[in-house]
Design a protein around this motif. Structure first.
Motif, PDB file in Angstrom:
ATOM      1  N   GLY A 173       0.831  -1.193   0.000  1.00  8.46           N
ATOM      2  CA  GLY A 173       0.000   0.000   0.000  1.00  8.46           C
ATOM      3  C   GLY A 173       0.863   1.238   0.000  1.00  8.46           C
ATOM      4  N   ALA A 174       0.238   2.375  -0.206  1.00  2.87           N
ATOM      5  CA  ALA A 174       0.961   3.644  -0.199  1.00  2.87           C
ATOM      6  C   ALA A 174       0.055   4.724   0.363  1.00  2.87           C
ATOM      7  N   ALA A 187      -1.153   0.790  -6.186  1.00  5.59           N
ATOM      8  CA  ALA A 187      -0.933  -0.638  -6.398  1.00  5.59           C
ATOM      9  C   ALA A 187      -1.999  -1.250  -7.293  1.00  5.59           C
ATOM     10  N   GLY A 188      -3.108  -0.525  -7.499  1.00  2.86           N
ATOM     11  CA  GLY A 188      -4.165  -1.017  -8.361  1.00  2.86           C
ATOM     12  C   GLY A 188      -3.833  -0.969  -9.839  1.00  2.86           C
ATOM     13  N   LEU A 189      -2.702  -0.344 -10.200  1.00  4.42           N
ATOM     14  CA  LEU A 189      -2.290  -0.305 -11.598  1.00  4.42           C
ATOM     15  C   LEU A 189      -1.555  -1.596 -11.944  1.00  4.42           C
ATOM     16  N   PRO A 190      -2.139  -2.476 -12.749  1.00  2.00           N
ATOM     17  CA  PRO A 190      -1.490  -3.758 -13.051  1.00  2.00           C
ATOM     18  C   PRO A 190      -0.107  -3.617 -13.658  1.00  2.00           C
ATOM     19  N   VAL A 191       0.105  -2.526 -14.429  1.00  2.00           N
ATOM     20  CA  VAL A 191       1.379  -2.372 -15.116  1.00  2.00           C
ATOM     21  C   VAL A 191       2.551  -2.259 -14.147  1.00  2.00           C
ATOM     22  N   LEU A 192       2.280  -1.869 -12.909  1.00  2.00           N
ATOM     23  CA  LEU A 192       3.358  -1.712 -11.926  1.00  2.00           C
ATOM     24  C   LEU A 192       3.846  -3.045 -11.376  1.00  2.00           C
TER      25      LEU A 192
END
Length: 388
Positions: A219-220, A240-245
């Motif tokens: 989390g952030a 963290a919800g961005l799959p690309v990360l």
């Protein structure tokens, strides 16, 4: 210039404001004399004397035995931090951490309990919290706060929680408020960890920082100008919800299985080339998402929290190096000083802030006042709006 007291207006309001001034003067300090309190509160001795008498009757202040010495000893008073307690709860994936503290924020006990498979999780936490507080018979919980690995709105309702999908839509604050018949709050765990780092940890010297929670969950959180930024619905920092990360758990594959990860960091700290490469790839994955937040808000600091923060410089050094290559104005990078207790400590701070708001805005009598023998209760005043 010293004022004798506030004049004019509603007498009840003036008494309350004078009480606020005295409480602020003695809160969190060693015992003070009447003269010292009067000076700190900018009130006359006569006014302070009257206020202290009322606060003693309400149970917030205690007069101490005079110190021995020459001449007439000065009367001394202290704030009774033990007049109430706050409870911080960190709801983790496999366990729950409970921390109890007095009104000065001093922890008086903690307990970590495992989650029971198949059990109603909320009922299990309620039962453990009740038993934990019961083990401290002098404790009177006046506020509590829960940290949850999910999105929580300003009213304490869980908007989304992958770890506990059955809690989606749950009014967690309302449910927990019934446990001890006191105000209850709830927030995202990364947010609360950031609050704790600003209060007692690695971010005490700045109000502009990004907090990363890296462990069994990711989390952030953002704190800017000393204020936590939750966003319109509590979803700020959910990068963290961005799959690309790749902040979805697969990022830890570079470090190995869960049991191997501590050894990987140990080997990296000892200079093992393979381990250093693994940690570097892991740090770069987190640097990409962190850089997006850094480039947006230009903070002073990035705090690395969660279980992996125990790796210290072994993790923060490669993260710092990658951020330097990605950011125009790279921030400082530090490991958490609070480790696995950060979320619960942040929950304590939020609960304390709620108590402070009630205490300083609407100071009221304690619900139970000891009799002269020091046992039992002699009165239970009717509650009034805002009273603790």
């Amino acid at each position: 210039m010293k004022r004798s007291a506030l004049n004019g207006g509603d007498p009840a309001l003036l008494r309350r404001l004078n009480s606020d001034a005295v409480l602020r003067a003695i809160r969190g300090r060693e015992a003070m004399t009447l003269s010292g309190i009067a000076k700190a509160a900018s009130l006359s001795r006569q006014t302070v004397d009257l206020v202290l008498e009322e606060l003693q009757q309400q149970g917030w202040v205690e007069e101490l035995a005079p110190e021995r010495g020459m001449g007439r000893p000065a009367r001394r008073y202290r704030f009774r931090a033990e007049a109430g307690h706050v409870l911080g709860v960190d709801v983790g994936g496999t366990s729950t951490l409970l921390v109890l503290a007095d009104l000065d924020g001093r922890a008086v006990g903690n307990r970590q309990v495992p989650a029971v498979p198949g059990e109603d999780r909320l009922e299990g936490i309620r039962r453990e919290a009740t038993a934990f507080v019961a083990d401290h018979p002098d404790a009177r919980v006046r506020a509590l706060c829960l940290g949850v690995p999910g999105i929580v709105d300003a009213q304490g309702r869980v908007r989304h929680c992958d770890l506990l999908p059955e809690w989606n839509g749950l009014d967690l604050a309302a449910e927990a408020g019934a446990w001890f018949d006191c105000p209850a709050l709830a927030d995202n765990d990364a947010n609360l960890a950031a609050v704790a780092e600003h209060w007692l940890g690695a971010a005490q010297d700045t109000g502009d920082f990004v907090h990363l929670l890296i462990g069994h969950r990711t989390g952030a959180a953002l704190m800017l100008d000393g204020r936590l930024r939750r966003g319109r619905a509590g979803a700020a920092g959910e990068i963290a919800g961005l799959p690309v990360l790749g902040w979805d758990g697969t990022d830890r594959d570079a470090l190995g299985s869960g049991a191997d990860i501590p050894q990987v960091f140990t080997d990296a700290a000892n200079g093992d080339a393979d381990a250093l490469g693994r940690v570097d790839r892991f740090a770069r994955t987190y640097a990409l998402g962190t850089a997006a937040m850094v480039l947006t808000v230009n903070p002073d600091l990035v705090v690395v929290g969660g279980g992996l923060s125990l790796a210290g410089e072994t993790l923060t050094e490669p993260l710092r190096r990658h951020l330097e290559g990605l950011c125009i104005d790279p921030p400082h990078v530090r490991a958490s000083q609070l480790g696995s207790e950060a979320v619960a400590m942040g929950a304590l701070r939020v609960a304390l802030d709620r108590c402070d708001r009630d205490l300083f805005e609407f100071p009221g009598a304690l619900d139970a006042v000891p009799d002269e023998a020091g046992e039992g209760s002699v009165s239970t005043p009717s509650p009034r709006a805002g009273a603790l």
